[in-house]
Design a protein around this motif. Sequence first.
Motif, PDB file in Angstrom:
ATOM      1  N   ILE A   1       0.880  -1.168   0.000  1.00  0.00           N
ATOM      2  CA  ILE A   1       0.000   0.000   0.000  1.00  0.00           C
ATOM      3  C   ILE A   1       0.915   1.215   0.000  1.00  0.00           C
ATOM      4  CG2 ILE A   1      -1.724   1.349   1.243  1.00  0.00           C
ATOM      5  CD1 ILE A   1      -2.480  -1.247   2.727  1.00  0.00           C
ATOM      6  N   ASP A   2       0.689   2.099  -0.948  1.00  0.00           N
ATOM      7  CA  ASP A   2       1.431   3.357  -0.985  1.00  0.00           C
ATOM      8  C   ASP A   2       0.397   4.463  -1.128  1.00  0.00           C
ATOM      9  OD1 ASP A   2       3.369   5.329  -1.175  1.00  0.00           O
ATOM     10  OD2 ASP A   2       3.703   4.986  -3.314  1.00  0.00           O
ATOM     11  N   PHE A   3       0.182   5.200  -0.043  1.00  0.00           N
ATOM     12  CA  PHE A   3      -0.788   6.284  -0.022  1.00  0.00           C
ATOM     13  C   PHE A   3      -0.043   7.576   0.262  1.00  0.00           C
ATOM     14  CE2 PHE A   3      -3.594   9.219   2.140  1.00  0.00           C
ATOM     15  CZ  PHE A   3      -4.715   9.209   1.330  1.00  0.00           C
TER      16      PHE A   3
ATOM     17  N   ILE B   1      -3.888  -1.805  -8.207  1.00  0.00           N
ATOM     18  CA  ILE B   1      -4.660  -0.616  -8.534  1.00  0.00           C
ATOM     19  C   ILE B   1      -3.774   0.608  -8.378  1.00  0.00           C
ATOM     20  CG2 ILE B   1      -5.550  -0.209  -6.194  1.00  0.00           C
ATOM     21  CD1 ILE B   1      -8.273   0.447  -7.631  1.00  0.00           C
ATOM     22  N   SER B   2      -3.960   1.538  -9.262  1.00  0.00           N
ATOM     23  CA  SER B   2      -3.262   2.816  -9.202  1.00  0.00           C
ATOM     24  C   SER B   2      -4.331   3.903  -9.332  1.00  0.00           C
ATOM     25  CB  SER B   2      -2.250   2.914 -10.342  1.00  0.00           C
ATOM     26  OG  SER B   2      -1.631   4.165 -10.332  1.00  0.00           O
ATOM     27  N   ILE B   3      -4.440   4.751  -8.318  1.00  0.00           N
ATOM     28  CA  ILE B   3      -5.452   5.799  -8.301  1.00  0.00           C
ATOM     29  C   ILE B   3      -4.763   7.156  -8.219  1.00  0.00           C
ATOM     30  CG2 ILE B   3      -7.433   6.750  -7.047  1.00  0.00           C
ATOM     31  CD1 ILE B   3      -7.928   3.892  -6.014  1.00  0.00           C
TER      32      ILE B   3
ATOM     33  N   PHE C   1      -4.727  12.954  -3.661  1.00  0.00           N
ATOM     34  CA  PHE C   1      -3.787  11.960  -3.160  1.00  0.00           C
ATOM     35  C   PHE C   1      -3.428  11.009  -4.286  1.00  0.00           C
ATOM     36  CE2 PHE C   1      -8.041  10.279  -2.482  1.00  0.00           C
ATOM     37  CZ  PHE C   1      -7.944   9.014  -3.039  1.00  0.00           C
ATOM     38  N   SER C   2      -2.464  10.170  -4.041  1.00  0.00           N
ATOM     39  CA  SER C   2      -2.196   9.044  -4.936  1.00  0.00           C
ATOM     40  C   SER C   2      -2.215   7.785  -4.090  1.00  0.00           C
ATOM     41  CB  SER C   2      -0.863   9.200  -5.662  1.00  0.00           C
ATOM     42  OG  SER C   2       0.205   9.171  -4.753  1.00  0.00           O
ATOM     43  N   LEU C   3      -2.671   6.709  -4.679  1.00  0.00           N
ATOM     44  CA  LEU C   3      -2.742   5.442  -3.971  1.00  0.00           C
ATOM     45  C   LEU C   3      -2.392   4.322  -4.937  1.00  0.00           C
ATOM     46  CD1 LEU C   3      -5.383   4.343  -1.429  1.00  0.00           C
ATOM     47  CD2 LEU C   3      -4.674   2.777  -3.207  1.00  0.00           C
ATOM     48  N   ASN C   4      -1.482   3.478  -4.524  1.00  0.00           N
ATOM     49  CA  ASN C   4      -1.126   2.283  -5.282  1.00  0.00           C
ATOM     50  C   ASN C   4      -1.138   1.114  -4.314  1.00  0.00           C
ATOM     51  OD1 ASN C   4      -0.204   3.339  -8.032  1.00  0.00           O
ATOM     52  ND2 ASN C   4       0.898   4.637  -6.600  1.00  0.00           N
ATOM     53  N   SER C   5      -1.763   0.033  -4.721  1.00  0.00           N
ATOM     54  CA  SER C   5      -1.820  -1.137  -3.853  1.00  0.00           C
ATOM     55  C   SER C   5      -1.949  -2.401  -4.698  1.00  0.00           C
ATOM     56  CB  SER C   5      -3.010  -1.031  -2.892  1.00  0.00           C
ATOM     57  OG  SER C   5      -2.982  -2.092  -1.965  1.00  0.00           O
TER      58      SER C   5
ATOM     59  N   ALA D   1     -11.391   1.862   0.150  1.00  0.00           N
ATOM     60  CA  ALA D   1     -12.353   2.597   0.981  1.00  0.00           C
ATOM     61  C   ALA D   1     -11.828   2.759   2.406  1.00  0.00           C
ATOM     62  CB  ALA D   1     -13.704   1.882   0.986  1.00  0.00           C
ATOM     63  N   THR D   2     -11.246   1.710   2.951  1.00  0.00           N
ATOM     64  CA  THR D   2     -10.720   1.759   4.313  1.00  0.00           C
ATOM     65  C   THR D   2      -9.533   2.706   4.428  1.00  0.00           C
ATOM     66  OG1 THR D   2     -11.462  -0.507   4.731  1.00  0.00           O
ATOM     67  CG2 THR D   2      -9.742   0.367   6.179  1.00  0.00           C
ATOM     68  N   ILE D   3      -8.619   2.621   3.483  1.00  0.00           N
ATOM     69  CA  ILE D   3      -7.434   3.493   3.511  1.00  0.00           C
ATOM     70  C   ILE D   3      -7.851   4.952   3.421  1.00  0.00           C
ATOM     71  CG2 ILE D   3      -5.376   4.201   2.222  1.00  0.00           C
ATOM     72  CD1 ILE D   3      -5.151   1.216   1.368  1.00  0.00           C
ATOM     73  N   THR D   4      -8.708   5.273   2.474  1.00  0.00           N
ATOM     74  CA  THR D   4      -9.096   6.674   2.304  1.00  0.00           C
ATOM     75  C   THR D   4      -9.942   7.161   3.477  1.00  0.00           C
ATOM     76  OG1 THR D   4     -10.942   6.016   0.866  1.00  0.00           O
ATOM     77  CG2 THR D   4      -8.868   6.671  -0.209  1.00  0.00           C
TER      78      THR D   4
END
Length: 140
Positions: free
Chosen positions: A15-17, A56-58, A69-73, A113-116
């Motif tokens: 997880i990279d947030f 996923i890459s957001i 933000f950016s999120l990769n997991s 959803a949990t991370i954000t």
Amino acid sequence: MGCSLKFQHYRVENIDFRINEHFTHSEDESIPLNMKLHREIGMADNNHSFTVALSISIFDDAETKNYPFSLNSTVRGFFELDGAIDENGKQRDAFIERNSVAILFPYLRALVATITANSGVNQLDIPPINVVEMIENGDK
């Protein structure tokens, strides 16, 4: 003889947030979802066990594109095939890809959803996706 897919378990591999401290927008302005999915299937030597990594890459490049933000997991699912599918492997591979990705995607959605929700930003609820259609259309 039919074939069944057994979902053993999954694990979160990374997880990279990252918050974009420079993000600016008005409250009434919606932010279109920028998301990419990637899958990688790995077969075991016995040809009955396999893993699927669903990544996923957001909001890539959040600062440049003014995303919050950016999120990769990546989540990896562990599966087993019980029974036989055709010998040439084409039906087997399609069966594995469609079904394993469909099984893993809800776990990835819940993780996002949990991370954000716990990161001080508005919770991101990724809409359900027809993964079979996504696979057939080449991830568009």
